[in-house]
Each structure stands twice: as structure tokens, then as C-alpha cells.
Design an enzyme around this catalytic site. Structure first.
Site, mmCIF file in Angstrom:
data_model
loop_
_atom_site.group_PDB
_atom_site.id
_atom_site.type_symbol
_atom_site.label_atom_id
_atom_site.label_comp_id
_atom_site.label_asym_id
_atom_site.label_seq_id
_atom_site.Cartn_x
_atom_site.Cartn_y
_atom_site.Cartn_z
ATOM 1 N N LYS A 22 1.166 -1.611 0.133
ATOM 2 C CA LYS A 22 -0.212 -0.192 0.090
ATOM 3 C C LYS A 22 0.939 1.239 0.184
ATOM 4 C CE LYS A 22 -1.779 1.398 4.275
ATOM 5 N NZ LYS A 22 -2.235 2.890 3.937
ATOM 6 N N ASN A 23 2.136 1.526 0.932
ATOM 7 C CA ASN A 23 2.720 2.568 1.014
ATOM 8 C C ASN A 23 3.846 3.140 -0.034
ATOM 9 O OD1 ASN A 23 1.495 3.171 3.514
ATOM 10 N ND2 ASN A 23 2.519 2.436 4.707
ATOM 11 N N CYS A 116 -4.952 12.133 13.165
ATOM 12 C CA CYS A 116 -6.230 11.359 12.845
ATOM 13 C C CYS A 116 -5.686 10.575 13.872
ATOM 14 C CB CYS A 116 -5.622 10.286 11.629
ATOM 15 S SG CYS A 116 -3.542 9.950 12.100
ATOM 16 N N ARG A 121 0.300 14.340 13.504
ATOM 17 C CA ARG A 121 0.921 13.850 11.971
ATOM 18 C C ARG A 121 1.052 14.997 11.499
ATOM 19 N NH1 ARG A 121 -1.403 8.149 9.692
ATOM 20 N NH2 ARG A 121 0.327 9.199 8.333
ATOM 21 N N ASP A 309 4.342 -0.296 12.053
ATOM 22 C CA ASP A 309 3.179 -0.526 11.307
ATOM 23 C C ASP A 309 3.312 -1.572 12.008
ATOM 24 O OD1 ASP A 309 3.286 1.405 8.411
ATOM 25 O OD2 ASP A 309 2.618 1.839 10.473
ATOM 26 N N ARG A 401 -8.822 -0.446 4.332
ATOM 27 C CA ARG A 401 -7.496 0.756 3.694
ATOM 28 C C ARG A 401 -6.642 -0.474 3.436
ATOM 29 N NH1 ARG A 401 -7.272 6.353 7.220
ATOM 30 N NH2 ARG A 401 -6.372 6.393 5.062
HETATM 31 C C1 EPZ Z 1 4.634 7.119 6.477
HETATM 32 O O1 EPZ Z 1 3.105 7.891 7.003
HETATM 33 C C2 EPZ Z 1 3.005 6.048 6.618
HETATM 34 N N1 EPZ Z 1 2.069 6.084 5.496
HETATM 35 C C3 EPZ Z 1 2.689 5.002 8.056
HETATM 36 O O2 EPZ Z 1 1.866 4.006 6.990
HETATM 37 C C4 EPZ Z 1 3.693 4.465 9.294
HETATM 38 O O3 EPZ Z 1 3.670 4.502 9.676
HETATM 39 C C5 EPZ Z 1 4.651 5.975 8.578
HETATM 40 O O4 EPZ Z 1 5.297 6.723 7.730
HETATM 41 C C6 EPZ Z 1 5.489 5.923 9.072
HETATM 42 O O5 EPZ Z 1 6.578 4.969 8.653
HETATM 43 C C7 EPZ Z 1 2.246 5.750 4.439
HETATM 44 O O6 EPZ Z 1 3.327 5.991 3.458
HETATM 45 C C8 EPZ Z 1 1.499 6.561 3.311
HETATM 46 P P1 EPZ Z 1 6.257 10.448 8.813
HETATM 47 P P2 EPZ Z 1 4.293 9.442 6.979
HETATM 48 O O7 EPZ Z 1 6.354 11.308 7.769
HETATM 49 O O8 EPZ Z 1 4.874 9.239 6.073
HETATM 50 C C9 EPZ Z 1 6.249 13.413 12.217
HETATM 51 C C10 EPZ Z 1 -0.342 3.015 7.825
HETATM 52 O O9 EPZ Z 1 -0.763 2.081 8.670
HETATM 53 N N2 EPZ Z 1 6.620 14.453 10.755
HETATM 54 O O10 EPZ Z 1 7.024 9.253 8.590
HETATM 55 O O11 EPZ Z 1 3.099 10.282 7.731
HETATM 56 C C11 EPZ Z 1 5.358 12.485 12.034
HETATM 57 O O12 EPZ Z 1 4.182 13.255 12.999
HETATM 58 C C12 EPZ Z 1 0.208 3.587 7.840
HETATM 59 O O13 EPZ Z 1 0.353 2.285 6.592
HETATM 60 C C13 EPZ Z 1 6.511 15.841 10.757
HETATM 61 O O14 EPZ Z 1 6.434 15.873 13.017
HETATM 62 O O15 EPZ Z 1 4.694 9.236 8.833
HETATM 63 C C14 EPZ Z 1 5.975 11.657 12.713
HETATM 64 O O16 EPZ Z 1 5.997 11.494 14.546
HETATM 65 C C15 EPZ Z 1 0.313 5.119 9.173
HETATM 66 N N3 EPZ Z 1 6.661 17.103 10.065
HETATM 67 C C16 EPZ Z 1 6.712 11.277 12.011
HETATM 68 O O17 EPZ Z 1 7.865 12.390 11.994
HETATM 69 C C17 EPZ Z 1 6.427 16.727 8.725
HETATM 70 O O18 EPZ Z 1 6.670 17.275 8.174
HETATM 71 C C18 EPZ Z 1 6.830 10.087 11.331
HETATM 72 O O19 EPZ Z 1 6.251 10.276 10.037
HETATM 73 C C19 EPZ Z 1 6.426 15.042 8.646
HETATM 74 C C20 EPZ Z 1 6.010 13.908 9.718
#
Ligand code: EPZ
Length: 421
Positions: A22-23, A116, A121, A309, A401
Site C-alpha cells: 500500500k505505502n 488522525c 501528524r 506499522d 484500507r
Molecule cells: C508513513 O506515514 C506511512 N504512510 C505510515 O503508514 C507509517 O506509519 C509512517 O510512514 C511511519 O513509517 C504512508 O506511507 C502512506 P512520517 P507518514 O511522515 O509519512 C513526524 C500505515 O499504517 N512528521 O514518516 O505520514 C510525524 O508526526 C500508515 O500504513 C512531522 O513532524 O509518517 C511522525 O511523528 C500509518 N512533520 C514522524 O514524523 C512532517 O512534516 C514520522 O512520520 C512529517 C512528519
């Protein structure tokens, strides 16, 4: 609303075919916006989030055709550069259209994703990175409004960007934007997840010049335009890990087919520590369990660490495994929504800030529980498969999803799961 009814304690035996990730599929579908030529994809999983992404791209003017798990996308006549709230609120990954729209069309309006269930996020790193490439970005009525009109030829300009946190979609958004920027972009503290690498490999097939995929410094040399390409989506390591834990928890023997085990080392190593036998061959991982499991502590971290995840799924295993374990969630601030539901099934878990202490050795009992987010739902399915009696899981749209044909795949290997609405 659909529910799953699961009769527990059935040993899982046989073969399960792992679907496309998915990702990886979500950013790669969106990468079609970067070119006016055909992007031909294989191994696209049939998931609710993929359908949402198709809707989003179709609304913008992308022509999409699909047969089974193959999909062709052509972003020739894009007429609408707006990702509306009703789509973004159901899928945060819609933020990924921001980089490609800005890079190719110089303008984008994307609803600011709200928080969410698992955390606030924010997308500040995405926005800061695009501003570093010269975009002017403001928030207007809940939308991110971005433009490159003030730049020479209206094109983004390559920049050196240090991301303050490792962010998967942040890295993906900026990498896609940089493909068509003028000059060179260096992304420091980049995410190394296999899904980010798969997107990068697809962009390279489209004509992008990218170095350093899988490391924490990715450099992109901007090009005039990107071409069409053919690409097959990488396997879903989180789906695979979920089925491996299911086999472990039901004293089963399961062959997961279509896997590159080298991309699942942290998951496989932790599972081996619980005492299950894992045999890796070229594209298959076999898990054998006698049902006697040792609880193992985990701490989530960005790839190649233990993936957030998989945290909820591994917690389900620890609730029945012998011993006390600690689960530390370092990525998201509220990713323990499954704890209360597992406790309803007889688990003994205490949460203190971002650490859960699990006292294992329990025999879980079927109960009525509720899914709250995608991976929390998966942990409830795993708990139900090993529990005594029947479990009813409500709000399972979360599961749809991220898990293709979940009950079909599980029932083929010996589970007893029924979907009712
Ligand atoms: C991706 O989400 C995945 N989704 C998530 O999978 C996964 O849990 C996550 O990466 C971590 O591996 C997709 O790829 C579509 P991040 P993402 O930006 O990119 C902080 C699932 O279950 N952050 O890596 O949204 C954030 O708050 C989903 O398939 C900022 O502060 O996660 C978090 O604490 C859930 N500012 C950390 O970084 C930003 O601009 C990591 O988030 C961006 C992120």
C-alpha cells in the site's frame, strides 16, 4: 457498518500470497502526475486507499484503466490542481500530490490533512522543503495553497534540504518535486523505507536522475520532463509480517509467498527471538510455530529499525507469549489505541506515556471489540485468531484500507472469519 466474526484457536497452515505494498503504491500512483505519458503498473493491491487515490487523480483529469492488479495512468490533460478536503480527510497520503503538481504545473491547492487516530501528524517538513525550493506557500481556509509563479520560468529550484525528522511521505513529496526542479536537490536525513526506494526506482524508470536511495542522503538532478514507464509494485512487508505473526500465534505452519526477506530483517529477527522457526528462501518465508512463545520487547524506529506499522501486531503476540515485555512507540504519540481493546479480550497491558508493559502468558477470550485505525485493527484480528471463543470486530473499514482480501486469505489457510454488515 461491516463487522468480522472470528472463531479463534484454528491453526493456520498453508500458503498465503503477499500483495503489493500500500505505502509504495500510493506515492507511485501519484507520481503519474509528473509525466504526460503512460505509467503502466503491476502488482497494485486492491485496497480502499488505492480506490481513494484513483478517485483523487481521476478528479484532476488523470486517465486510469485497470485490469486485476494492473493499472495504467496517463496525466495528459490535468485540469484541476485541487485535492479537496473530502478526499484528503479520508486519506492523509493525498498530501503527496503537492510536490508533483507544483513541479509540473507550478500550482497546487491541497487540503491541510487533519490529525488522525494515531497522532497530530503535521506536514511542516513537506512545506518547509518546498519553500526551500522556492515555492510560495500559504494556508487559506484549511487549504495549502502553493505556487511557483514568482520563480524564473515558474520552475522549482533545486536546494539542499535537511529534514528535522525522518519522514516517509515528506521524503517522497520532496523527491518527486525535485525531479522536475531546475538544478540539483540534496535531501538529508531521508527515509530509507523500501517503499521510498520503490518510488525512487519507478521515478528513475521515468527518466529521473536520483542517487542514494535507501541511504539518508538522496540527491536528485532535475530534468526537463519525465516519460512513461512500466513498474511492478514491491511486496507489502507489513501485510507479510502480519501473516507471520498470525502463524506464530496459532501454532501454525505458513508459507508467505512473494517476499524479499532481506527487506524484513528487523521483523524476522524479532519473531525468531519469540522462538518460532523461520526459513527464508528466494521469494518465500516459512514460519513454523509450536505455539510456545517467549515475549520479546520492541522499540519502533525508522527503517531499518522495527517498523511502527508492526507495533500493534507484535503487541498482540506478546499478550499470549510467556513473560513480561516492553513496547516502546517512538514514531507516533498515540499509537496504543489497540491496548484497551486487547484488555477487553483478557490481555494484561499497562501504558505509561509511549511505553506499554505487557504481562504475557494469557489465554485471550473472544469479545466484541472495535477497530480504531488500520494496524490496531490488524492486532485485534490476530488476537481473535488465537483467542478462545468468538470475537466480533466492528468498524473494519479500517482494515480494508490496508489488507487485500483479508478474510479470504485467512480462511484459505484455516481461519474461520465471516464478514457481516
Ligand atoms: C508513513 O506515514 C506511512 N504512510 C505510515 O503508514 C507509517 O506509519 C509512517 O510512514 C511511519 O513509517 C504512508 O506511507 C502512506 P512520517 P507518514 O511522515 O509519512 C513526524 C500505515 O499504517 N512528521 O514518516 O505520514 C510525524 O508526526 C500508515 O500504513 C512531522 O513532524 O509518517 C511522525 O511523528 C500509518 N512533520 C514522524 O514524523 C512532517 O512534516 C514520522 O512520520 C512529517 C512528519
Amino acid at each position: 457498518m461491516d463487522k468480522l466474526i472470528i472463531n479463534g484457536q484454528k491453526k493456520l497452515n498453508g500458503d498465503v500470497y503477499i500483495s503489493g505494498a500500500k505505502n509504495a503504491a500510493l506515492p507511485i500512483l501519484i507520481a503519474s502526475l509528473l509525466s504526460k505519458e503512460e505509467l503502466k503498473l503491476k502488482n497494485v493491491p486492491n485496497l480502499f486507499d488505492i480506490k481513494t487515490t484513483e478517485k483523487l487523480l481521476f478528479a484532476m483529469g488523470v486517465e486510469i484503466s485497470k485490469t486485476d492488479s494492473s493499472m495504467t495512468l496517463i496525466a495528459r490533460d490535468i485540469k484541476d490542481l485541487h485535492a479537496t478536503y473530502d478526499l484528503v480527510k479520508t486519506m492523509r497520503a493525498s498530501i503527496l500530490v503537492l510536490g508533483p503538481l507544483l513541479a509540473r504545473f507550478g500550482s497546487a491547492r491541497v487540503s491541510l490533512p487533519g490529525g488522525c487516530a494515531i497522532g497530530s501528524r503535521p506536514v511542516d517538513i513537506h512545506i518547509k522543503g518546498l519553500e526551500a525550493m522556492g515555492a510560495s506557500i500559504k494556508i487559506e481556509n484549511g487549504d495549502i495553497v502553493a505556487s511557483t509563479s514568482g520563480l524564473p520560468e515558474g520552475k522549482l529550484v533545486g536546494a539542499e534540504i535537511s529534514m528535522s525528522q525522518v519522514t516517509v511521505t515528506g521524503t517522497e513529496n520532496l523527491m518527486m518535486a525535485a525531479c522536475l526542479a531546475k538544478g540539483k536537490t540534496k535531501l538529508k536525513n531521508s527515509a530509507k523505507e523500501p517503499e521510498v526506494v520503490d518510488l525512487g526506482n519507478c521515478l528513475i524508470k521515468m527518466g529521473a536522475i536520483i542517487k542514494g536511495l535507501g541511504t539518508d542522503i538522496i540527491t536528485i538532478e532535475g530534468v526537463e520532463e519525465l516519460n512513461g514507464a512500466e513498474h511492478s509494485i514491491i511486496f507489502d512487508r507489513i501485510e507479510a509480517g502480519t501473516y507471520m505473526i498470525a502463524a506464530a500465534m496459532t501454532a501454525g505452519e505458513l508459507r508467505c509467498i512473494g517476499i524479499e526477506s532481506g527487506k524484513m530483517t528487523s521483523i524476522i529477527n524479532k519473531l525468531r527471538e519469540t522462538g518460532v522457526e523461520i526459513i527464508e528462501s528466494d521469494n518465500t518465508v516459512t514460519v513454523k510455530s509450536n505455539g510456545i512463545l517467549k515475549a520479546v520487547s520492541i522499540e519502533t524506529s525508522p527503517f531499518p529499525g522495527f517498523p511502527t506499522d508492526m507495533q500493534a501486531q507484535f503487541m498482540a503476540l506478546n499478550t499470549i507469549a510467556e513473560g513480561v515485555s516492553e513496547i516502546k512507540e517512538t514514531i507516533f504519540e498515540n499509537r496504543f489505541m489497540h491496548v484497551q481493546e486487547l484488555i477487553r479480550m483478557g490481555a494484561d497491558i499497562e501504558v505509561n506515556q509511549n511505553t506499554a508493559v505487557v504481562s504475557g502468558g494469557k489465554m485471550l477470550e473472544g469479545a466484541s471489540v472495535m477497530a480504531t485505525d488500520l494496524r490496531a485493527s490488524a492486532s485485534l484480528v490476530l488476537a481473535a485468531l488465537s483467542a478462545k471463543g468468538t470475537t466480533v470486530i466492528d468498524r473494519i473499514y479500517h482494515l480494508d484500507r490496508g489488507y487485500e482480501d483479508l478474510e479470504k486469505k485467512f480462511n484459505q489457510i484455516g481461519a474461520q472469519i465471516e464478514r457481516v454488515n
